[in-house]
Motif scaffolding. Structure first.
Motif, PDB file in Angstrom:
ATOM      1  N   GLU A 131       0.801  -1.226   0.000  1.00 50.19           N
ATOM      2  CA  GLU A 131       0.000   0.000   0.000  1.00 50.19           C
ATOM      3  C   GLU A 131       0.839   1.284   0.000  1.00 50.19           C
ATOM      4  OE1 GLU A 131      -3.111   0.544  -0.493  1.00 50.19           O
ATOM      5  OE2 GLU A 131      -3.993  -1.457  -0.316  1.00 50.19           O
ATOM      6  N   ARG A 132       2.046   1.197  -0.491  1.00 44.41           N
ATOM      7  CA  ARG A 132       2.919   2.377  -0.554  1.00 44.41           C
ATOM      8  C   ARG A 132       2.617   3.188  -1.820  1.00 44.41           C
ATOM      9  NH1 ARG A 132       8.949   0.629  -0.674  1.00 44.41           N
ATOM     10  NH2 ARG A 132       8.697   0.695  -2.942  1.00 44.41           N
ATOM     11  N   THR A 133       2.350   4.453  -1.714  1.00 44.10           N
ATOM     12  CA  THR A 133       2.142   5.267  -0.525  1.00 44.10           C
ATOM     13  C   THR A 133       0.666   5.680  -0.363  1.00 44.10           C
ATOM     14  OG1 THR A 133       2.700   7.228  -1.847  1.00 44.10           O
ATOM     15  CG2 THR A 133       4.454   6.277  -0.501  1.00 44.10           C
ATOM     16  N   TYR A 134      -0.184   5.194  -1.269  1.00 47.23           N
ATOM     17  CA  TYR A 134      -1.588   5.620  -1.272  1.00 47.23           C
ATOM     18  C   TYR A 134      -2.310   5.179   0.001  1.00 47.23           C
ATOM     19  CZ  TYR A 134      -6.408   6.113  -3.018  1.00 47.23           C
ATOM     20  OH  TYR A 134      -7.724   6.461  -3.175  1.00 47.23           O
ATOM     21  N   GLY A 135      -2.212   3.900   0.311  1.00 49.23           N
ATOM     22  CA  GLY A 135      -2.866   3.424   1.524  1.00 49.23           C
ATOM     23  C   GLY A 135      -2.266   4.033   2.773  1.00 49.23           C
ATOM     24  N   TRP A 136      -0.937   4.225   2.774  1.00 45.40           N
ATOM     25  CA  TRP A 136      -0.287   4.869   3.912  1.00 45.40           C
ATOM     26  C   TRP A 136      -0.879   6.263   4.134  1.00 45.40           C
ATOM     27  CZ3 TRP A 136       5.730   4.109   3.103  1.00 45.40           C
ATOM     28  CH2 TRP A 136       6.011   2.741   2.953  1.00 45.40           C
ATOM     29  N   ALA A 137      -1.020   7.011   3.030  1.00 47.22           N
ATOM     30  CA  ALA A 137      -1.497   8.389   3.122  1.00 47.22           C
ATOM     31  C   ALA A 137      -2.904   8.451   3.705  1.00 47.22           C
ATOM     32  CB  ALA A 137      -1.465   9.042   1.745  1.00 47.22           C
ATOM     33  N   TRP A 138      -3.783   7.556   3.271  1.00 44.70           N
ATOM     34  CA  TRP A 138      -5.150   7.586   3.783  1.00 44.70           C
ATOM     35  C   TRP A 138      -5.213   7.140   5.244  1.00 44.70           C
ATOM     36  CZ3 TRP A 138      -9.092  10.217   2.318  1.00 44.70           C
ATOM     37  CH2 TRP A 138      -9.292  10.555   0.973  1.00 44.70           C
ATOM     38  N   LEU A 139      -4.354   6.204   5.637  1.00 39.95           N
ATOM     39  CA  LEU A 139      -4.334   5.819   7.050  1.00 39.95           C
ATOM     40  C   LEU A 139      -3.890   6.984   7.916  1.00 39.95           C
ATOM     41  CD1 LEU A 139      -2.749   4.607   9.703  1.00 39.95           C
ATOM     42  CD2 LEU A 139      -4.903   3.559   9.020  1.00 39.95           C
ATOM     43  N   LEU A 140      -2.885   7.717   7.455  1.00 37.60           N
ATOM     44  CA  LEU A 140      -2.435   8.889   8.204  1.00 37.60           C
ATOM     45  C   LEU A 140      -3.506   9.977   8.209  1.00 37.60           C
ATOM     46  CD1 LEU A 140       1.309   9.069   7.089  1.00 37.60           C
ATOM     47  CD2 LEU A 140       0.375   8.172   9.242  1.00 37.60           C
ATOM     48  N   LYS A 141      -4.269  10.086   7.138  1.00 39.29           N
ATOM     49  CA  LYS A 141      -5.381  11.047   7.115  1.00 39.29           C
ATOM     50  C   LYS A 141      -6.450  10.651   8.130  1.00 39.29           C
ATOM     51  CE  LYS A 141      -5.799  14.155   4.901  1.00 39.29           C
ATOM     52  NZ  LYS A 141      -5.551  15.592   5.220  1.00 39.29           N
ATOM     53  N   LEU A 142      -6.725   9.356   8.241  1.00 38.04           N
ATOM     54  CA  LEU A 142      -7.666   8.880   9.260  1.00 38.04           C
ATOM     55  C   LEU A 142      -7.153   9.206  10.658  1.00 38.04           C
ATOM     56  CD1 LEU A 142     -10.096   7.263  10.322  1.00 38.04           C
ATOM     57  CD2 LEU A 142      -8.776   5.171   9.911  1.00 38.04           C
ATOM     58  N   ALA A 143      -5.876   8.965  10.897  1.00 40.12           N
ATOM     59  CA  ALA A 143      -5.293   9.266  12.206  1.00 40.12           C
ATOM     60  C   ALA A 143      -5.368  10.763  12.493  1.00 40.12           C
ATOM     61  CB  ALA A 143      -3.848   8.779  12.260  1.00 40.12           C
ATOM     62  N   GLU A 144      -5.110  11.577  11.480  1.00 43.76           N
ATOM     63  CA  GLU A 144      -5.205  13.029  11.638  1.00 43.76           C
ATOM     64  C   GLU A 144      -6.631  13.441  11.990  1.00 43.76           C
ATOM     65  OE1 GLU A 144      -5.206  17.025   8.842  1.00 43.76           O
ATOM     66  OE2 GLU A 144      -4.536  15.126   7.993  1.00 43.76           O
ATOM     67  N   GLU A 145      -7.602  12.829  11.330  1.00 45.06           N
ATOM     68  CA  GLU A 145      -9.003  13.168  11.565  1.00 45.06           C
ATOM     69  C   GLU A 145      -9.418  12.859  13.003  1.00 45.06           C
ATOM     70  OE1 GLU A 145     -12.425  14.947  10.470  1.00 45.06           O
ATOM     71  OE2 GLU A 145     -10.800  14.606   9.033  1.00 45.06           O
ATOM     72  N   LEU A 146      -8.933  11.736  13.520  1.00 46.97           N
ATOM     73  CA  LEU A 146      -9.281  11.349  14.886  1.00 46.97           C
ATOM     74  C   LEU A 146      -8.555  12.203  15.926  1.00 46.97           C
ATOM     75  CD1 LEU A 146      -9.243   7.465  14.464  1.00 46.97           C
ATOM     76  CD2 LEU A 146     -11.236   8.855  15.069  1.00 46.97           C
ATOM     77  N   ARG A 147      -7.390  12.703  15.567  1.00 50.64           N
ATOM     78  CA  ARG A 147      -6.575  13.468  16.517  1.00 50.64           C
ATOM     79  C   ARG A 147      -7.280  14.770  16.894  1.00 50.64           C
ATOM     80  NH1 ARG A 147      -1.306  13.796  18.170  1.00 50.64           N
ATOM     81  NH2 ARG A 147      -0.865  11.871  17.010  1.00 50.64           N
ATOM     82  N   GLY A 148      -7.392  15.012  18.166  1.00 52.25           N
ATOM     83  CA  GLY A 148      -7.959  16.276  18.625  1.00 52.25           C
ATOM     84  C   GLY A 148      -9.473  16.339  18.623  1.00 52.25           C
ATOM     85  N   TRP A 149     -10.141  15.237  18.244  1.00 49.94           N
ATOM     86  CA  TRP A 149     -11.602  15.227  18.251  1.00 49.94           C
ATOM     87  C   TRP A 149     -12.082  15.044  19.681  1.00 49.94           C
ATOM     88  CZ3 TRP A 149     -14.968  10.656  16.074  1.00 49.94           C
ATOM     89  CH2 TRP A 149     -16.321  11.042  16.038  1.00 49.94           C
ATOM     90  N   GLU A 150     -12.837  15.992  20.170  1.00 49.56           N
ATOM     91  CA  GLU A 150     -13.327  15.932  21.542  1.00 49.56           C
ATOM     92  C   GLU A 150     -14.560  15.042  21.609  1.00 49.56           C
ATOM     93  OE1 GLU A 150     -11.811  17.047  24.229  1.00 49.56           O
ATOM     94  OE2 GLU A 150     -10.180  17.638  22.891  1.00 49.56           O
TER      95      GLU A 150
END
Length: 362
Positions: A131-150
């Motif tokens: 999954e290099r690098t497309y799947g990696w990028a979307w997983l990091l986008k998911l992690a970013e989305e969850l980060r800081g969500w109250e």
């Protein structure tokens, strides 16, 4: 006419009536519509297209056995960005009618044990390019989305997901210094797309080392590009524009003045509405074909790139309005077909549509 085609027609009509040039934005009704597409597939194991190297006879396993979190939506990366979309929609519309159902599915898939299984898979032999690098990028986008969500659930899912995000960030940091040349394709391995989403994640996570590496690699790969041959686009199975994806990365890397100067060296015809091949929507002839339907995704991703690039250019820049108008044309060419009734497109296009409709516009 099928119900799905009817819904698509209604969506198109509503978009055309309520979203004049540059005003396309996501509504709660549309959010429910798109959420339904992801919910149909994030726990649907088959059909499934695996990115998998069999190390031995015992390595012939089912998608869910290999990927206990991300086994649905036909392939690993599509179910990852389906999860991103559902989290994104919950954050935007907490009272979404489907919220309880979505939370139940996310809770089942994003459990700590399931994510541990995904991390374990990455550590096996012959997984370096998985999954290099497309799947990696979307997983990091998911992690970013969850980060800081109250949100109590969101915080739990973020903690569960972090080991996988860390593993992929480490893989990216190890790989980039070895990649001398960017991959300028219009499909999954496109380097600019992978770097753009990874840069967003690095900044959200405060990972200065990864951020610095991505900025350096981006400048090394692309800062000296001039007169890009954008009239050669699109390729017959593209879902990214290599030209626009590169520009969408560089507007993240450069300040506004530097980016504007670079952009007009890179695409000197943009201020004159050229080339038409880049600024006119691609034509899709068969949405039952899994490669040809990529062009619907191309129209959506072109639109999000052009919207973001236009906002990044100075207010007096003549390319701004040209890009904004073209973005709207691309969006309106593709949005009616996100729900086509064909799984070839439905398992992934909604994520592209939601990302487009939640990017800034003029």
């Amino acid at each position: 006419m099928s119900l799905i085609f009817l819904l698509a027609s209604v969506f198109h009509a509503a978009s055309a009536q309520t979203a004049p040039a540059n005003q396309l934005a996501l509504t709660q009704n549309q959010a429910s519509h798109f959420a339904g597409l992801a919910m149909k597939c994030i726990q649907k194991e088959y059909p499934n297209k695996l990115d998998h190297v069999n190390n031995d006879a015992d390595d012939v396993r089912s998608p869910r056995a290999m990927h206990p979190a991300f086994y649905g939506c036909f392939d690993w990366h599509s179910t990852v960005h389906g999860h991103w979309m559902l989290v994104h929609l919950l954050r935007l519309f907490p009272n979404l009618a489907e919220a309880r159902q979505i939370r139940k599915a996310l809770d089942a898939n994003l459990g700590a044990k399931n994510i541990g299984g995904e991390v374990a898979y990455l550590k096996q032999a012959n997984r370096a390019s998985f999954e290099r690098t497309y799947g990696w990028a979307w997983l990091l986008k998911l992690a970013e989305e969850l980060r800081g969500w109250e949100d109590q659930d969101g915080k739990r899912w973020a903690g569960n997901l972090q080991p996988l995000a860390d593993a992929l960030a480490d893989k990216l940091a190890a790989f980039l210094p070895k990649q001398n040349y960017p991959i300028r394709t219009g499909v999954h391995p496109n380097t600019a797309f992978g770097l753009a989403f990874a840069l967003d994640y690095a900044r959200a996570a405060g990972d200065k080392k990864l951020e610095s590496l991505i900025v350096e690699r981006s400048r090394t790969y692309y800062a000296h590009d001039v007169n890009y041959p954008a009239s050669w686009e699109p390729g017959g199975e593209d879902f990214f524009s290599p030209a626009l994806m590169e520009a969408d990365l560089m507007r993240r890397v450069m300040n506004r003045r530097e980016f504007a100067a670079w952009f007009h060296r890179f695409l000197p015809g943009a201020a004159r509405n050229q080339p038409k091949e880049l600024l006119q929507p691609a034509v899709v002839t068969d949405r039952t074909d899994p490669k040809l339907v990529h062009l619907d995704g191309l129209n959506l991703s072109r639109a999000w790139c052009m919207r973001s690039i236009a906002v990044a250019l100075p207010q007096t820049d003549p390319a701004r309005k040209i890009l904004a108008r073209s973005a709207t044309a691309h969006a309106q060419a593709a949005l009616p077909y996100v729900a086509s009734g064909n799984y070839e497109g439905e398992h992934w296009l909604a994520s592209f549509a939601v990302y487009l409709l939640t990017t800034p516009s003029l």
